[in-house]
Design a protein around this motif. Structure first.
Motif, PDB file in Angstrom:
ATOM      1  N   ILE A 176       0.868  -1.175   0.000  1.00 56.05           N
ATOM      2  CA  ILE A 176       0.000   0.000   0.000  1.00 56.05           C
ATOM      3  C   ILE A 176       0.904   1.223   0.000  1.00 56.05           C
ATOM      4  CG2 ILE A 176      -1.852   1.234   1.162  1.00 56.05           C
ATOM      5  CD1 ILE A 176      -2.590  -1.523  -0.002  1.00 56.05           C
ATOM      6  N   THR A 177       0.825   2.028  -1.063  1.00 57.81           N
ATOM      7  CA  THR A 177       1.834   3.059  -1.293  1.00 57.81           C
ATOM      8  C   THR A 177       1.257   4.474  -1.312  1.00 57.81           C
ATOM      9  OG1 THR A 177       1.633   3.071  -3.710  1.00 57.81           O
ATOM     10  CG2 THR A 177       3.055   1.383  -2.734  1.00 57.81           C
ATOM     11  N   SER A 178       2.163   5.422  -1.193  1.00 60.38           N
ATOM     12  CA  SER A 178       1.852   6.843  -1.355  1.00 60.38           C
ATOM     13  C   SER A 178       2.449   7.300  -2.678  1.00 60.38           C
ATOM     14  CB  SER A 178       2.454   7.637  -0.198  1.00 60.38           C
ATOM     15  OG  SER A 178       2.263   9.019  -0.364  1.00 60.38           O
ATOM     16  N   GLN A 179       1.646   8.007  -3.497  1.00 56.55           N
ATOM     17  CA  GLN A 179       2.094   8.359  -4.838  1.00 56.55           C
ATOM     18  C   GLN A 179       1.780   9.820  -5.166  1.00 56.55           C
ATOM     19  OE1 GLN A 179       0.551   5.570  -7.724  1.00 56.55           O
ATOM     20  NE2 GLN A 179       1.286   3.789  -6.594  1.00 56.55           N
ATOM     21  N   ASN A 180       2.546  10.351  -6.133  1.00 50.35           N
ATOM     22  CA  ASN A 180       2.305  11.716  -6.580  1.00 50.35           C
ATOM     23  C   ASN A 180       2.909  11.886  -7.977  1.00 50.35           C
ATOM     24  OD1 ASN A 180       1.564  14.437  -6.590  1.00 50.35           O
ATOM     25  ND2 ASN A 180       3.492  15.077  -5.642  1.00 50.35           N
ATOM     26  N   TYR A 181       2.222  11.383  -8.990  1.00 53.70           N
ATOM     27  CA  TYR A 181       2.723  11.534 -10.353  1.00 53.70           C
ATOM     28  C   TYR A 181       1.578  11.677 -11.343  1.00 53.70           C
ATOM     29  CZ  TYR A 181       1.852   6.483 -11.192  1.00 53.70           C
ATOM     30  OH  TYR A 181       1.280   5.243 -11.339  1.00 53.70           O
ATOM     31  N   SER A 182       1.900  12.275 -12.499  1.00 52.31           N
ATOM     32  CA  SER A 182       0.881  12.567 -13.509  1.00 52.31           C
ATOM     33  C   SER A 182       1.192  11.961 -14.873  1.00 52.31           C
ATOM     34  CB  SER A 182       0.729  14.088 -13.685  1.00 52.31           C
ATOM     35  OG  SER A 182       0.365  14.707 -12.467  1.00 52.31           O
ATOM     36  N   TYR A 183       2.312  11.219 -14.964  1.00 52.94           N
ATOM     37  CA  TYR A 183       2.719  10.630 -16.230  1.00 52.94           C
ATOM     38  C   TYR A 183       2.877   9.122 -16.080  1.00 52.94           C
ATOM     39  CZ  TYR A 183       3.740  15.404 -17.684  1.00 52.94           C
ATOM     40  OH  TYR A 183       3.649  16.728 -17.989  1.00 52.94           O
TER      41      TYR A 183
END
Length: 222
Positions: A146-153
């Motif tokens: 279970i991860t934390s993410q922050n990307y748009s591509y």
């Protein structure tokens, strides 16, 4: 002797002034596996080949989305000279470490830069991944993190299949590629942040990277 890792810095505005930083969690993780590191601050004066020859590996920190022009988007707006300088530095570092056949770990934005270096197209998503509770499956062992993410591509499947990169992790819900790896030279990338509170029980990505680096002949191993 301890391996030496080049740690690429990111930018952040502090009191209306551009500043550079490396995430403390990355430095702590490298120290925990008995590795030294040097912070590489963006400048046009770097000798990238020298850095690659001096160090045993490269870690590219995560950061805000790259300037859209690097992804061939139409009608893009530049995000500023400082950001462009950082993106160019990371691309130059990747090129130098690939030429020196040294391992690279790209996190978040870093993994997207690695993909570009392998001629993999990276496409703007209609709805990016921003926040926590994203399930990611490790293809090799079937474990779900279970991860934390922050990307748009995201990576283009067709061009990724034609590259030397193999898929190591996928998003359980969207099936987006979350991890890439070149087994020939130990280059690896993940699209999420390792060792954050939301996924503190996940595999130790940085430890795994340093261990692979040792097997590939890091020159400062006792």
């Amino acid at each position: 002797m301890k391996p030496i890792i080049a740690l690429s810095c990111r930018d952040r505005e502090v009191n209306n002034t551009e500043a550079y930083y490396c995430q403390q969690s990355y430095m702590n993780a490298l120290e925990a596996v008995n590795a030294n590191y040097i912070a590489v601050v963006p400048t046009k004066e770097h000798n990238y080949d020298y850095i690659a020859n001096m160090c045993d590996g490269l870690v590219l920190c995560g950061g805000a989305d790259m300037d859209a022009k690097y992804f061939n988007e139409e009608n893009h707006e530049s995000v500023g000279l400082v950001k462009e300088c950082i993106d160019l530095q990371d691309l130059n570092l990747i090129e130098a470490f690939l030429k020196a056949k040294k391992p690279i770990l790209g996190i978040g934005l870093g993994s997207e830069l690695i993909a570009l270096a392998y001629d993999v197209k990276v496409n703007k998503m209609k709805c990016g991944h921003h926040g926590s509770n994203y399930p990611v499956k490790n293809i090799k062992n079937g474990k779900v993190e279970i991860t934390s993410q922050n990307y748009s591509y995201s990576f283009d499947d067709e061009s990724l299949e034609k590259s030397n990169l193999v898929i190591t992790r996928v998003n359980v819900i969207t099936q987006e590629v979350e991890g890439i790896y070149d087994p020939n030279c130990g280059v690896m990338g993940i699209q999420y942040e390792p060792n954050t509170p939301i996924n503190e029980d996940s595999e130790d990505i940085i430890k795994d990277f340093v261990e692979k680096m040792g097997k590939l002949g890091g020159k400062r191993y006792a």
